[in-house]
Design a protein around this motif. Structure first.
Motif, PDB file in Angstrom:
ATOM      1  N   ASN A 563       0.832  -1.209   0.000  1.00 47.81           N
ATOM      2  CA  ASN A 563       0.000   0.000   0.000  1.00 47.81           C
ATOM      3  C   ASN A 563       0.866   1.259   0.000  1.00 47.81           C
ATOM      4  O   ASN A 563       0.512   2.275  -0.622  1.00 47.81           O
ATOM      5  CB  ASN A 563      -0.922   0.009   1.215  1.00 47.81           C
ATOM      6  N   ALA A 564       2.011   1.205   0.703  1.00 40.74           N
ATOM      7  CA  ALA A 564       2.924   2.354   0.711  1.00 40.74           C
ATOM      8  C   ALA A 564       3.446   2.638  -0.688  1.00 40.74           C
ATOM      9  O   ALA A 564       3.490   3.796  -1.138  1.00 40.74           O
ATOM     10  CB  ALA A 564       4.083   2.093   1.673  1.00 40.74           C
ATOM     11  N   LEU A 565       3.820   1.583  -1.404  1.00 40.91           N
ATOM     12  CA  LEU A 565       4.329   1.764  -2.762  1.00 40.91           C
ATOM     13  C   LEU A 565       3.242   2.266  -3.702  1.00 40.91           C
ATOM     14  O   LEU A 565       3.482   3.143  -4.543  1.00 40.91           O
ATOM     15  CB  LEU A 565       4.904   0.443  -3.275  1.00 40.91           C
ATOM     16  N   GLN A 566       2.039   1.739  -3.573  1.00 40.23           N
ATOM     17  CA  GLN A 566       0.940   2.189  -4.428  1.00 40.23           C
ATOM     18  C   GLN A 566       0.614   3.658  -4.182  1.00 40.23           C
ATOM     19  O   GLN A 566       0.360   4.426  -5.122  1.00 40.23           O
ATOM     20  CB  GLN A 566      -0.295   1.324  -4.175  1.00 40.23           C
ATOM     21  N   THR A 567       0.635   4.051  -2.927  1.00 34.90           N
ATOM     22  CA  THR A 567       0.361   5.454  -2.600  1.00 34.90           C
ATOM     23  C   THR A 567       1.457   6.361  -3.151  1.00 34.90           C
ATOM     24  O   THR A 567       1.179   7.453  -3.661  1.00 34.90           O
ATOM     25  CB  THR A 567       0.249   5.632  -1.073  1.00 34.90           C
ATOM     26  N   PHE A 568       2.697   5.910  -3.053  1.00 36.85           N
ATOM     27  CA  PHE A 568       3.803   6.704  -3.593  1.00 36.85           C
ATOM     28  C   PHE A 568       3.679   6.854  -5.103  1.00 36.85           C
ATOM     29  O   PHE A 568       3.912   7.944  -5.651  1.00 36.85           O
ATOM     30  CB  PHE A 568       5.131   6.026  -3.237  1.00 36.85           C
ATOM     31  N   VAL A 569       3.300   5.785  -5.793  1.00 35.84           N
ATOM     32  CA  VAL A 569       3.119   5.859  -7.244  1.00 35.84           C
ATOM     33  C   VAL A 569       2.028   6.862  -7.587  1.00 35.84           C
ATOM     34  O   VAL A 569       2.160   7.658  -8.528  1.00 35.84           O
ATOM     35  CB  VAL A 569       2.789   4.460  -7.813  1.00 35.84           C
ATOM     36  N   SER A 570       0.919   6.857  -6.839  1.00 37.23           N
ATOM     37  CA  SER A 570      -0.156   7.827  -7.073  1.00 37.23           C
ATOM     38  C   SER A 570       0.322   9.251  -6.814  1.00 37.23           C
ATOM     39  O   SER A 570      -0.012  10.177  -7.554  1.00 37.23           O
ATOM     40  CB  SER A 570      -1.354   7.509  -6.174  1.00 37.23           C
ATOM     41  N   MET A 571       1.125   9.409  -5.774  1.00 34.27           N
ATOM     42  CA  MET A 571       1.640  10.742  -5.436  1.00 34.27           C
ATOM     43  C   MET A 571       2.517  11.287  -6.556  1.00 34.27           C
ATOM     44  O   MET A 571       2.402  12.454  -6.952  1.00 34.27           O
ATOM     45  CB  MET A 571       2.443  10.644  -4.128  1.00 34.27           C
ATOM     46  N   VAL A 572       3.387  10.436  -7.090  1.00 33.59           N
ATOM     47  CA  VAL A 572       4.267  10.862  -8.176  1.00 33.59           C
ATOM     48  C   VAL A 572       3.466  11.123  -9.445  1.00 33.59           C
ATOM     49  O   VAL A 572       3.678  12.115 -10.156  1.00 33.59           O
ATOM     50  CB  VAL A 572       5.354   9.790  -8.430  1.00 33.59           C
ATOM     51  N   GLY A 573       2.510  10.243  -9.733  1.00 31.79           N
ATOM     52  CA  GLY A 573       1.721  10.376 -10.943  1.00 31.79           C
ATOM     53  C   GLY A 573       0.880  11.626 -10.993  1.00 31.79           C
ATOM     54  O   GLY A 573       0.554  12.131 -12.076  1.00 31.79           O
ATOM     55  N   ASP A 574       0.540  12.173  -9.827  1.00 37.60           N
ATOM     56  CA  ASP A 574      -0.302  13.367  -9.783  1.00 37.60           C
ATOM     57  C   ASP A 574       0.487  14.629  -9.479  1.00 37.60           C
ATOM     58  O   ASP A 574      -0.074  15.628  -9.051  1.00 37.60           O
ATOM     59  CB  ASP A 574      -1.403  13.175  -8.741  1.00 37.60           C
ATOM     60  N   ASP A 575       1.819  14.547  -9.693  1.00 39.32           N
ATOM     61  CA  ASP A 575       2.686  15.735  -9.599  1.00 39.32           C
ATOM     62  C   ASP A 575       2.641  16.402  -8.235  1.00 39.32           C
ATOM     63  O   ASP A 575       2.696  17.627  -8.128  1.00 39.32           O
ATOM     64  CB  ASP A 575       2.327  16.755 -10.687  1.00 39.32           C
ATOM     65  N   ILE A 576       2.505  15.614  -7.203  1.00 48.17           N
ATOM     66  CA  ILE A 576       2.628  16.155  -5.844  1.00 48.17           C
ATOM     67  C   ILE A 576       4.109  16.218  -5.509  1.00 48.17           C
ATOM     68  O   ILE A 576       4.858  15.279  -5.747  1.00 48.17           O
ATOM     69  CB  ILE A 576       1.896  15.256  -4.824  1.00 48.17           C
ATOM     70  N   GLY A 577       4.541  17.339  -4.981  1.00 50.01           N
ATOM     71  CA  GLY A 577       5.959  17.503  -4.666  1.00 50.01           C
ATOM     72  C   GLY A 577       6.437  16.474  -3.664  1.00 50.01           C
ATOM     73  O   GLY A 577       5.869  16.330  -2.578  1.00 50.01           O
ATOM     74  N   VAL A 578       7.457  15.737  -4.025  1.00 53.94           N
ATOM     75  CA  VAL A 578       8.005  14.689  -3.159  1.00 53.94           C
ATOM     76  C   VAL A 578       9.218  15.254  -2.431  1.00 53.94           C
ATOM     77  O   VAL A 578      10.211  15.627  -3.064  1.00 53.94           O
ATOM     78  CB  VAL A 578       8.394  13.449  -3.984  1.00 53.94           C
ATOM     79  N   ASP A 579       9.132  15.321  -1.100  1.00 57.55           N
ATOM     80  CA  ASP A 579      10.238  15.863  -0.326  1.00 57.55           C
ATOM     81  C   ASP A 579      11.202  14.743   0.070  1.00 57.55           C
ATOM     82  O   ASP A 579      10.985  13.566  -0.209  1.00 57.55           O
ATOM     83  CB  ASP A 579       9.724  16.599   0.912  1.00 57.55           C
ATOM     84  N   LYS A 580      12.296  15.134   0.736  1.00 59.72           N
ATOM     85  CA  LYS A 580      13.314  14.158   1.119  1.00 59.72           C
ATOM     86  C   LYS A 580      12.786  13.150   2.128  1.00 59.72           C
ATOM     87  O   LYS A 580      13.190  11.978   2.116  1.00 59.72           O
ATOM     88  CB  LYS A 580      14.540  14.877   1.689  1.00 59.72           C
ATOM     89  N   PHE A 581      11.885  13.596   2.996  1.00 60.83           N
ATOM     90  CA  PHE A 581      11.334  12.676   3.984  1.00 60.83           C
ATOM     91  C   PHE A 581      10.594  11.528   3.295  1.00 60.83           C
ATOM     92  O   PHE A 581      10.720  10.358   3.685  1.00 60.83           O
ATOM     93  CB  PHE A 581      10.387  13.429   4.926  1.00 60.83           C
ATOM     94  N   THR A 582       9.849  11.840   2.262  1.00 59.69           N
ATOM     95  CA  THR A 582       9.073  10.818   1.560  1.00 59.69           C
ATOM     96  C   THR A 582       9.976   9.840   0.827  1.00 59.69           C
ATOM     97  O   THR A 582       9.762   8.625   0.871  1.00 59.69           O
ATOM     98  CB  THR A 582       8.096  11.473   0.571  1.00 59.69           C
ATOM     99  N   VAL A 583      10.992  10.356   0.125  1.00 60.86           N
ATOM    100  CA  VAL A 583      11.850   9.442  -0.630  1.00 60.86           C
ATOM    101  C   VAL A 583      12.692   8.571   0.305  1.00 60.86           C
ATOM    102  O   VAL A 583      12.966   7.407  -0.016  1.00 60.86           O
ATOM    103  CB  VAL A 583      12.753  10.207  -1.621  1.00 60.86           C
ATOM    104  N   THR A 584      13.082   9.090   1.466  1.00 60.94           N
ATOM    105  CA  THR A 584      13.798   8.240   2.412  1.00 60.94           C
ATOM    106  C   THR A 584      12.877   7.175   2.988  1.00 60.94           C
ATOM    107  O   THR A 584      13.301   6.042   3.228  1.00 60.94           O
ATOM    108  CB  THR A 584      14.395   9.072   3.553  1.00 60.94           C
TER     109      THR A 584
END
Length: 952
Positions: A563-584
């Motif tokens: 679910n974490a990976l799916q949510t991250f894919v949705s976040m990236v796909g919708d151009d939400i700014g990904v900060d360092k906390f999220t990528v770590t």
């Protein structure tokens, strides 16, 4: 270059810059006057502190802050730029040769005076023209034009150097000048007119030099330099350069002219002009310098703005410069500089500014007093801060809160609480400071008591109070308290604020209530309330980024990696700014699932979005690659990361330990100490683990002593557990027991479970019984401990005792964690358990595995029947061992992957001895690298051997 080309270049300069509007400077005017008294309500009685601060050698006046910030970088810069430019332009040039040839025929003093007069006149004219242009056109645009001209002349000179034949071209130029002199060219009506006032030789030298210099590259360069550098410096530098060059020409004559290569001079000059172009491009003038009359308002606005973005060096220079220009700073200016010092932890500059305030008799209002107090507290100068605080006649709420928070920050909880209870007029910030500080320092119980006290008789909660309370409730696993706080924020009417929503999402995630967290998340984005991963379609905001990041972190916290990976894919796909906390966070997901391919995609995405590889990201990627089985990639990341700190170093030591490279882990650890990085308690935990995994008993004992005696780190349960494991794996069970008794850790379940594992490894049932009784007394005999003791009995063929233990497990409702192994192929994870027949390819898997075992027996493999934990016949025991989950996963990998491709599998338990032998023989028979990660470490099988050296 002739007059026509000069005219063309001047037109280029004017039209290039005049096409843009003259840039202005917007200056916000704040509602105060520089000379106005700002309502100072008290003066501080500094006593001996005044003496200390005023006498501090590190004050502003003694600091090297006097660098000139003029956009031209000062007179010296202009002088050296002009001087060096003239030298490389004039040596061997036409004017140089004219002076040399005339000096061979006429008196040198007359030739020199005539040539210098012409050059000085030309320099003054060029400098004046260069200074007129900025008054008509903004300095920003003249700087741009100068950049273009510098590049043009630099490339032109390099072209001349490339095309020239130095000897022939110089000889030809001398012949041309000789011809001019012989023919009397230049003896025009001007000369006949002036001959009445000057000697013919002087006039001839003047006119020839002037005509040769008109439109020459040195004249154009002088004009360009004067447009954006100090005019006096340019004029002096050019004059001195001309003087030297002409004097050398006159004295040296034709001998010097014939020795210097024109191509060499052109090459040097071209490179110099290109350097000027790059300097003008990367160091443009400050628009602030265009303000004609800079008053205290202008200075304060600029200094405050730079202080907000953390530009400490520039602020310090400006602070010094405004004083040298006769503009005294006011309280607002001083507060801005002091706030920057506190944020950057620069106590010496702060002391210097304080000393300047005292020496100049500046009256201190409450706001400035608080700024001084805050900078001393945040810089750790508590001796100064406490003396200031105690001697103040008027201490407002901000001052009390600064001191309470400061003592809490350094861990002096008792002093912080004492100040809090002494404070008569506590506001909501005071309560928030003490509660949040206690929670961060591990005093959750005390923090909870104060939260209840605040609710009963304190001020009304604000947003920060609610957020802090939710974090406190999640740390104490008080779900009901969190629900009450949730109801309260709804009642107050602030539940729709982004800050509160993200706090609620975080609370429910930490408490394991992901459905509730998703419900709140969907309310933020109601258009997608039926989707597990709702999509944000509106404008991006900080609340949205934090909400997505918090939800992803919640899935990871609850081991819902998919679910974490799916949510991250949705976040990236919708151009939400990904900060360092999220990528770590998402990197930790890849590390936990052991997916190297996915981890490489995440790494590539980090590069794509432009995040710099600092120690936060570096340590996450080192952990990712090491847990995915690629130690080499982890080492590359470590070497590429700038400014490594103790976290990154510790991650690299841990990576080596995880892969069984104990000696390499020790080497990295020692290198960290040599680099001046002080190891922390986690650093010692991982180096002790490395020693344990590699059987380095003596080294491990030395590091344990080093931790206690040199670095004064009090050992924790993790360190004691590592030491017991170190002794136990080495077979020193008696020493392990003595260590447990000597350090009074016989009541620690983690230590005892590690010891029980060693007893099972060395088949010491008596010691195992002693440990099991201890664990039973502590009520910590969980499934793992039961299984260890049962297996130990079974390994010694004490079947009745093993059966009793398993019966006890069933009676207590304790279930053994089933062994699982998995392998990822083409973005799909295939999971296997012992004897699993559910896989679509199960027939092929079992057929190949049976055939493989038969081939392995031919080269010496035999089943380790002592690993069978049930009282069965030998043939049945072989069947039990033959279909362990890791064997099924490896068989599927072999039949599904191309030959030669490394096989990577994961296992949730420790790999057994029989499977370890099986994989070693398989790697030898098939010449295939097999990488296995079990619950403790990595095993790299290659050519019939394992990286662990059979010590695991």
């Amino acid at each position: 270059m002739n007059s026509l080309s000069l005219f063309f270049l001047l037109l280029l300069l004017i039209f290039t810059t005049a096409s843009a509007q003259e840039s202005g400077v917007e200056t916000e005017r704040e509602n105060y006057t520089g000379s106005k008294d700002l309502g100072r309500r008290s003066k501080i009685d500094l006593g001996s502190l005044v003496k200390d601060a005023a006498g501090d050698k590190n004050d502003v006046d003694s600091l090297d802050l006097g660098v000139n910030l003029d956009s031209g970088l000062g007179i010296l810069d202009a002088f050296f730029a002009s001087f060096s430019m003239i030298l490389v332009s004039e040596i061997g040039d036409e004017t140089f040769i004219i002076a040399a040839l005339m000096a061979m025929r006429h008196p040198k003093s007359i030739v020199l005076s005539g040539a210098l007069s012409a050059l000085i006149v030309m320099t003054v004219l060029s400098t004046g023209l260069g200074r007129i242009v900025p008054n008509l056109i903004s300095r920003k645009h003249t700087n741009s034009a100068a950049t273009v001209l510098y590049a043009f002349f630099g490339l032109r000179l390099l072209y001349i150097a490339w095309r020239s034949d130095s000897k022939s071209s110089q000889k030809k130029e001398m012949e041309e000048v000789e011809e001019k002199l012989e023919s009397g060219q230049g003896k025009s009506s001007y000369r006949r007119f002036l001959s009445r006032f000057c000697t013919p030789i002087f006039l001839e030298s003047f006119i020839l030099t002037f005509l040769a210099e008109w439109g020459d590259r040195s004249q154009i360069a002088t004009i360009a330099l004067a447009t954006h550098k100090n005019a006096i410096g340019v004029a002096i530098g050019a004059t001195l350069g001309h003087t030297i060059c002409t004097s050398v020409a006159v004295v040296g004559g034709s001998m010097l002219a014939s020795k210097i290569s024109q191509g060499t001079v052109a090459t040097v000059g071209g490179l110099l002009f290109l350097g000027f172009s790059l300097s003008s491009y990367f160091y443009p003038p400050l628009l602030f310098d265009e303000i004609p009359d800079k008053d205290i308002h202008s200075w304060t606005i600029l200094i405050s703005g730079l202080a907000r973005i953390g530009s400490s060096s520039t602020v310090s220079k400006l602070f010094r410069k405004m004083q040298t220009e006769g503009v005294p700073p006011n309280q607002f200016t001083l507060s801005s500089v002091l706030k920057l010092c506190s944020s950057k932890s620069e106590p010496q500059i702060a002391k210097g500014i304080h000393g300047w305030i005292v020496r100049n008799g500046i009256d201190l209002d409450v706001a400035l007093e608080n700024s001084i107090l805050d900078v001393y507290v945040k810089c750790g100068a508590f001796q100064y801060a406490e003396r200031l605080f105690e001697r103040r006649k008027e201490r407002d709420t901000i001052a009390w809160n600064i001191m309470i928070g400061g003592h809490m920050r350094i861990g002096d909880v008792e002093k912080s609480l004492d100040l809090f209870y002494r404070f008569p007029f506590k506001d909501v910030a005071s309560w928030n400071t003490i509660i949040d500080g206690l929670m961060r320092k591990g005093y959750e119980g005390t923090a909870l008591e104060l939260l209840y006290e605040m609710a009963n008789k304190g001020p009304t909660f604000n947003e920060i109070t609610f957020s802090t309370a939710l974090v406190l409730a999640s740390k104490l696993s008080l779900l009901e308290l969190g629900r009450q706080i949730h109801n309260l924020v709804i009642t107050v009417g602030i539940h729709n604020k982004g800050f509160i929503k993200t706090s609620l999402i975080d609370f429910y995630c930490r408490c394991g209530k992901m459905e509730k967290a998703l419900m709140i998340f969907r309310k933020i984005h109601p258009l997608h309330s039926n989707s597990l991963n709702p999509i944000i379609t509106g404008d991006e905001s900080m609340t949205e980024v934090v909400a997505w990041s918090t939800l992803i972190s919640g899935f990871v916290h609850n081991n819902e990696y998919e679910n974490a990976l799916q949510t991250f894919v949705s976040m990236v796909g919708d151009d939400i700014g990904v900060d360092k906390f999220t990528v770590t966070t998402i990197a930790s997901v890849c590390a936990n699932v052991g997916s190297l391919t996915l981890g490489q995609h995440i790494h590539a995405y980090i590069h794509k979005i432009g995040h710099q590889l600092d120690f936060h990201l570096g340590s996450s990627l080192v952990d990712l690659y090491s847990k995915c089985g690629s130690l080499e990639d982890a080492r590359v990341i470590f070497e590429q990361t700038s400014s490594p700190n103790v976290v990154l170093w510790t991650s690299m030591v841990s990576a080596c330990a995880l892969h069984g490279q104990g000696h390499e882990a020790i080497r990295v650890f020692e290198l960290m100490i040599e680099e001046g990085i002080k190891p922390n308690e986690i650093s010692f935990t991982v180096v002790l683990t490395a020693c344990s995994h590699s059987g380095l008993l003596e080294e491990g004992c030395n590091y344990f002593r080093l931790m206690k005696e040199v670095y004064r780190i009090k050992p924790g349960i993790e360190h004691f557990t590592c030491m017991v494991d170190l002794y136990g794996r080495a077979g020193r069970l008696d020493e392990a027991k003595k260590f447990i008794d000597r350090n009074h850790v016989s009541n620690q379940s983690l230590v005892l479970k590690s010891f029980l594992s060693s007893c099972r490894l060395h088949k010491n049932i008596d010691m195992g019984n002693w440990v099991s009784e201890k664990l039973l007394h502590l009520k910590s005999l969980d499934a793992g401990s039961h299984v260890l003791f049962s297996n130990m009995c079974a390994a010694n063929q004490r079947w009745e005792e093993a059966a009793k233990v398993r019966s006890l497990m069933r009676h207590r409702g304790i279930n053994k964690l089933p062994g699982q192994s998995w392998i990822q192929l083409k973005n799909k994870v295939h999971v296997f358990v012992m004897g699993d027949r559910s896989h679509p390819c199960e027939a092929e898997i079992y057929s190949y595995l049976d055939a493989l075992i038969g081939r392995l027996k031919e080269i010496g493999y035999s089943s380790a029947l002592d690993q069978v934990m049930q009282d069965v016949e030998e043939e049945q025991g072989e069947q039990f061992l033959g279909y362990h989950s890791e064997k099924l996963a490896i068989a599927y990998g072999i039949i599904s992957m191309p030959s030669g491709t490394p096989i990577r599998i994961m296992k949730n338990l420790r790999v057994c001895t029989d499977c370890h032998n099986f994989i070693k023989c398989t790697s030898q028979l098939l010449n295939r690298e097999i990488i296995v990660r079990d619950i403790r470490r990595f095993h790299h099988f290659k050519n019939g051997s394992c990286s662990c050296g059979d010590y695991w």
